[in-house]
Design a protein around this motif. Structure first.
Motif, short mmCIF file in Angstrom:
data_model
loop_
_atom_site.label_atom_id
_atom_site.label_comp_id
_atom_site.label_asym_id
_atom_site.label_seq_id
_atom_site.Cartn_x
_atom_site.Cartn_y
_atom_site.Cartn_z
N UNK A 1 12.17 59.99 38.95
CA UNK A 1 10.72 59.45 37.95
C UNK A 1 9.53 60.14 38.55
N UNK A 2 9.52 60.24 37.21
CA UNK A 2 8.26 61.35 37.61
C UNK A 2 7.95 62.59 36.26
N UNK B 1 8.99 63.96 42.20
CA UNK B 1 9.65 63.37 41.77
C UNK B 1 10.16 62.20 42.54
N UNK B 2 10.41 61.22 42.60
CA UNK B 2 10.80 60.28 43.17
C UNK B 2 12.01 60.40 42.92
N UNK B 3 12.90 60.00 43.98
CA UNK B 3 14.01 60.45 43.62
C UNK B 3 15.05 59.01 44.20
N UNK C 1 9.22 59.57 32.99
CA UNK C 1 10.03 59.04 32.49
C UNK C 1 11.13 58.69 34.49
N UNK C 2 12.05 57.82 33.68
CA UNK C 2 12.75 56.86 34.93
C UNK C 2 14.19 57.51 34.06
N UNK C 3 15.05 58.39 35.24
CA UNK C 3 16.21 59.30 34.63
C UNK C 3 17.15 58.86 35.10
N UNK C 4 18.52 58.32 34.80
CA UNK C 4 19.59 59.07 35.36
C UNK C 4 20.61 60.58 35.56
N UNK C 5 20.18 61.14 36.93
CA UNK C 5 20.96 62.43 36.76
C UNK C 5 22.11 62.51 37.28
N UNK D 1 5.45 50.69 37.57
CA UNK D 1 5.27 50.46 36.08
C UNK D 1 6.54 50.24 35.16
N UNK D 2 7.47 50.86 35.32
CA UNK D 2 8.42 51.54 34.74
C UNK D 2 9.97 50.11 35.58
#
Length: 490
Positions: A311-312, A266-268, A297-301, A373-374
């Motif tokens: 992201x990843x 992941x990128x965090x 996917x770019x996610x709120x965690x 890209x996102x």
């Protein structure tokens, strides 16, 4: 030799869910979990080692593909949505029954968004939207190409986007901390006199006796002792190492099975000025040669109550089956009976293998370019790389000597159903309750047919063995009750 009813190998979300279901259905059943690490939920279930997405088919584009008639097939999305609803209902049941079970500590309402670029992909997304919204579970999905709307839905994505883009959005999506969920269920289980958990214990051998029970040899790495246990039923839910444990069982039905391990990163970002701007999970399309599970996917965690963006995942090839595993894992899993299926899969998926090997050599800059890209204005100094764990995909025997690569999950049973092993990855944890009820149905079929067991299951999961999407009244009643208990706004 000590005797027990059920031995569950591996202390992840699957084994813990199975243990809790069994204890709710019949508290007299003796259940023991053996975990080789120092505590449970440290591998695939650990928060950082999975996407934390409540997979419901809302945003995952790989669950809906074009069929032979150029129509979008939504069967898989509908199936997974129904299975995830089963999990939600069970967690809601636990929240109502146990004051110590706090949904807010593990589940957060986070909109699910699908994101595409270009006319061709926008056409696909529109067709997907039109097909899904004809069904009850997806009727509230929204579609938009308007820049103003997209900026409201995903501010970071729209911040500096110049391409032709479109999105769909479902407000009832979720972010789930499966590690926290597992810990909460374990706390409740620990109060049962017929449940026990043993960490630092590794299964070394197992064999079935003439009376159909199982003898299991287990090594305690803490005191260097070996113990022997006899059990009526074994469940193998050890993530990537399940294939190796299944092979130890020597059951006929494991012949030909092998594994294709994939590494993830992941990128965090934990910078609050950025995390506060993104409040959704935004899923895109996987690359032309990428495995489905690597759809970006770019996610709120929300992990331990703190916001972060991930992201990843960035997929690559690995020889390890677990983060704590060995680089000899793949080699040690090779048997005479699975050599041909493995060769067949590696040859037939040579492009995938080459892609994964190339990705192993990709740089931090390459990964940042993928993020842009996102999120076009992403700054390298705000993002750190972290492991996303291992995902061991299934290679199963196919057409006698061939093999087939599967990206889902599958349970392999012994002929008498006294042993069940869960192989594979996604959607995994999200559908854990549905999967483990299936294990109970097959492995405890003598008891599951009783009225008492059925009534208890229906109390926990009102939609048990029913298709909610075809019953509007039950669907609306169940969804309102479930989501209210879990703290969602509907």
């Amino acid at each position: 030799m000590k005797k027990t009813d059920c031995i569950l190998i591996g202390g992840g979300i699957m084994s813990i869910t199975l243990a809790k279901l069994l204890q709710e259905i019949d508290s007299s059943i003796n259940v023991t979990i053996y975990e080789k690490l120092s505590s449970c939920a440290l591998e695939s279930t650990q928060s950082i080692n999975n996407a934390g997405t409540g997979h419901a088919g809302f945003c995952e584009l790989n669950y809906t593909n074009f069929d032979n008639h150029n129509e979008v097939n939504i069967d898989k999305a509908r199936k997974i949505n129904g299975e995830f609803e089963v999990s939600l209902q069970f967690w809601s049941f636990l929240a109502r029954k146990y004051k110590s079970f706090k949904p807010k500590s593990f589940i957060t309402q986070v909109p699910h968004i699908s994101f595409v670029k270009g006319d061709k992909n926008i056409s696909f997304l529109k067709k997907r939207y039109e097909a899904l919204t004809k069904t009850l579970p997806f009727k509230e999905m929204q579609f938009s190409r308007r820049r103003e709307t997209i900026k409201q839905w995903a501010p970071l994505v729209a911040e500096d986007f110049k391409d032709n883009i479109a999105m769909t959005r479902v407000d009832l999506g979720s972010d789930i901390d499966f590690e926290s969920l597992s810990v909460q269920m374990l706390k409740i289980l620990s109060t049962s006199k017929n449940f026990s958990l043993h960490t630092h214990h590794e299964v070394k051998a197992m064999s079935q006796k003439n009376d159909k029970t199982w003898d299991i040899k287990i090594y305690n790495s803490k005191n260097k002792a070996t113990i022997l246990i006899n059990a009526n039923f074994i469940f193998i839910g050890a993530g990537g190492s399940s294939i190796q444990l299944l092979q130890k069982s020597n059951i006929k039905n494991q012949i030909g099975y092998a594994c294709f391990p994939i590494n993830g990163e992941w990128l965090i970002c934990k910078k609050s000025s950025i995390t506060k701007k993104h409040f959704s999970k935004v899923y895109g399309l996987a690359g032309p040669k990428a495995p489905p599970m690597s759809a970006p996917h770019l996610d709120l965690r929300i992990i331990n109550g703190k916001r972060q963006l991930m992201f990843g995942p960035f997929a690559s090839f690995t020889f390890k089956f677990l983060k704590t595993g060995s680089y000899l894992d793949l080699l040690k899993s090779i048997r005479i009976h699975n050599i041909l299926p493995m060769l067949h899969v590696f040859i037939c998926n040579l492009n995938l293998l080459i892609y994964l090997i190339k990705e192993s050599a990709s740089s931090y800059k390459d990964k940042m370019n993928a993020l842009k890209e996102f999120y076009p204005l992403a700054n390298e100094k705000d993002w750190k790389l972290a492991s996303a764990g291992k995902r061991v995909q299934i290679i199963k025997p196919y057409k006698k000597i061939g093999g087939k690569l599967e990206f889902g999950t599958e349970v392999v049973w012994s002929d008498d159903s006294s042993l069940a092993a869960l192989l594979g990855a996604s959607p995994g944890a999200s559908t854990s309750v549905y999967s483990m009820l299936n294990v109970i149905e097959k492995s405890f079929k003598g008891s599951i047919n009783s009225k008492v067991w059925k009534n208890k299951i229906e109390k926990m999961v009102p939609s048990y063995n029913q298709d909610l999407s075809k019953q509007p009244s039950l669907f609306n009643k169940t969804r309102r009750s479930t989501y209210k208990t879990l703290g969602f706004k509907i």
